[in-house]
Design an enzyme around this catalytic site. Structure first.
Site, PDB file in Angstrom:
ATOM      1  CD  GLU A 298     -56.281  23.230 -77.812  1.00 18.42           C
ATOM      2  OE1 GLU A 298     -56.017  24.156 -78.630  1.00 18.42           O
ATOM      3  OE2 GLU A 298     -55.916  22.062 -77.954  1.00 18.42           O
ATOM      4  CB  CYS A 332     -55.370  26.505 -80.572  1.00 17.11           C
ATOM      5  SG  CYS A 332     -56.633  25.561 -81.441  1.00 17.11           S
TER       6      CYS A 332
END
Length: 526
Positions: A298, A332
């Site tokens: 990720e 994020c």
């Protein structure tokens, strides 16, 4: 080495030769004082949750060379404590311990793993106040938000406990009369988990829960900025009865390059899971490719947040607040580019500014604080740079726009209007409390703008036109879409991105598959 025992766990282990003379003579007294100091510094109900050592093969250990890393509170810049500066030797020991433990842990039943994960989950709920306080002290986020993270973090343990008993195989109809085709799922092996500081608890459990549920053993490298949340979780896992060697933790800062490389290249490691920046993700992927390891990544995001003229503006403002300013913009999946259709642009900007003006920035332990500091001064400098760049290209400050005075890494929650598409913020992830507003005219135009990035983690938009909702949701080049909401993260959903935002998925029914091998067995001669 001397250990101070607790009825259910080892409390502290230290090298007595490093203690002052009086403490060498009375080592247990010294150990009690160390525990008392930790409890006092963090203000916890259970001070033994604060661990200042790495964890290898069921033992709390220091760095072989004695080095330490200082951890500070980003809100006050005060020292919180020290963790060991571990290196290659400790990393290899941790990998070897995980390999030994895998031989037995992988043979446990799914029900046994389910039960242990639920015990772990119950302990996280029992100690939720202390765990939240640790998050706030080392990360800076407000206590209410830290409590929310702890609940979110614990939910992964609960979810994957249930998934452990649902790792079904299948029987495939055979084209050969005397042959039966059976598919089973088996744990992949020892895994390395490299996690970031922005969710110091949830990014551990999102990876670890799935790995343990599948029957894997793990070596964790937590971030040097926020290690105490990870170590507290490991303490609770130990209390829950997770066997020695199943979970190992290597702490470091100065040796991060060599430790990270070892965790990716060591042939004993069968899977690498990393959350962090895209440049580091590319580096680690290169290391892991040397042995063709399974990887889950990720990486960076650059999320668009789109408000169409048929949107519920109040709902869109609420979504933008939740999406952009949670964690002071340090997530994020935060909105990084906010596109607003021209006919409602002024109204949206005004309402958003009104809400942001009511924020109270400060120490996360203060009950009135709504938004805490950034993690360090480098993060503040990046936000400053993005603001200055946008202003130089014609953007205007609606609110905020500057570093806040006093100790701590604080930047005022900021709104910029008329941000041009060539501003740095449109090509780089800010990771801070900066909302950059840009006008658009048509659906086609904004989809093109939204997709004009090498990243594709999350995207958001607000519209009450059901046809548009389907069109835009399908057109956005991202792994996750929020329609008429700014909150998407849950344990039950597949979290992950496309393009340079990553590989694989975490959470949901897909998350455990990342830690299993699919084996086909042909039964012949029937």
């Amino acid at each position: 080495m001397v250990s101070l025992s607790h009825p259910t766990r080892r409390l502290l282990t230290v090298n007595v030769s490093t203690l002052p003379l009086r403490s060498r003579t009375y080592p247990r007294l010294a150990l009690y004082r160390m525990a008392s100091t930790a409890a006092s510094a963090f203000g916890l109900k259970d001070g033994s949750l604060i661990r200042t050592q790495g964890f290898i093969d069921g033992k709390w250990v220091d760095a072989k060379e004695g080095g330490t890393v200082t951890v500070t509170n980003p809100a006050t810049l005060e020292e919180l404590g020290h963790i060991p500066e571990m290196g290659l030797a400790e990393t290899r020991e941790a990998i070897d311990a995980a390999a030994r433990a895998f031989k037995t842990w992988s043979k446990t039943t799914a029900k046994q793993r389910h039960d242990l994960l639920l015990k772990f989950f119950a302990l996280m709920k029992e100690h939720e106040d202390d765990l939240a306080r640790i998050i706030t002290l080392e990360n800076g986020k407000p206590l209410a938000e830290a409590k929310g993270e702890n609940a979110y973090s614990a939910s992964y343990l609960e979810w994957f406990a249930e998934e452990a008993v649902r790792t079904y195989g299948e029987i495939i109809p055979s084209a050969i009369s005397n042959l039966r085709n059976v598919v089973v799922k088996q744990p992949i092996g020892v895994v390395s988990l490299l996690t970031p500081w922005n969710f110091p608890s949830a990014m551990i459990t999102r990876k670890l829960s799935a790995a343990l549920a599948a029957g894997c053993t793990a070596v964790i490298k937590p971030p040097a900025e926020t290690p105490f949340s990870c170590l507290a979780l490991v303490e609770l896992a130990n209390r829950a009865g997770i066997p020695p060697g199943v979970i190992n933790v290597v702490t470091t800062n100065g040796n991060i390059a060599e430790v990270g490389k070892e965790l990716c290249q060591n042939p004993v490691i069968k899977k690498v899971s990393f959350t962090g920046s895209t440049p580091v993700a590319k580096l680690l992927t290169g290391y892991a490719s040397s042995t063709l390891k399974r990887i889950s990544i990720e990486a960076g995001g650059n999320a668009p947040f789109i408000v169409f003229d048929d949107a519920d503006i109040d709902a869109a403002v609420t979504g933008a607040i939740a999406c952009k300013f949670r964690g002071s913009g340090q997530t994020c999946v935060c909105a990084n580019r906010i596109y607003v259709q021209s006919s409602i642009y002024a109204e949206f900007a005004s309402r958003l500014a009104e809400k942001v003006a009511a924020f109270k920035v400060g120490n996360g332990l203060d009950k009135d604080t709504t938004h805490g500091p950034l993690i360090h001064d480098k993060a503040v400098a990046k936000v400053e740079h993005h603001v200055e760049d946008a202003l130089s290209r014609g953007a205007q400050i609606v609110h905020g726009g500057k570093r806040l005075p006093g100790p701590g890494s604080f930047f005022a929650p900021t709104i910029l209007s008329d941000v041009p598409t060539d501003a740095l913020i449109n090509s780089e992830e800010t990771f801070g409390p900066l909302a950059a507003l840009t006008k658009f005219e048509t659906e086609e135009e904004v989809i093109k703008l939204a997709n004009d990035t090498p990243f594709g983690l999350a995207g958001y938009f607000f519209s009450r036109d059901v046809g548009r909702v389907w069109r835009v949701a399908e057109a956005l080049e991202v792994g996750m879409v929020g329609t008429n909401t700014g909150v998407i993260s849950q344990a039950v959903i597949p979290f992950g991105g496309v393009k340079q935002s990553g590989l694989g998925r975490e959470g949901g029914k897909y998350g455990i598959d990342e830690y299993t091998n699919i084996k086909y067995i042909a039964f012949g001669g029937l």
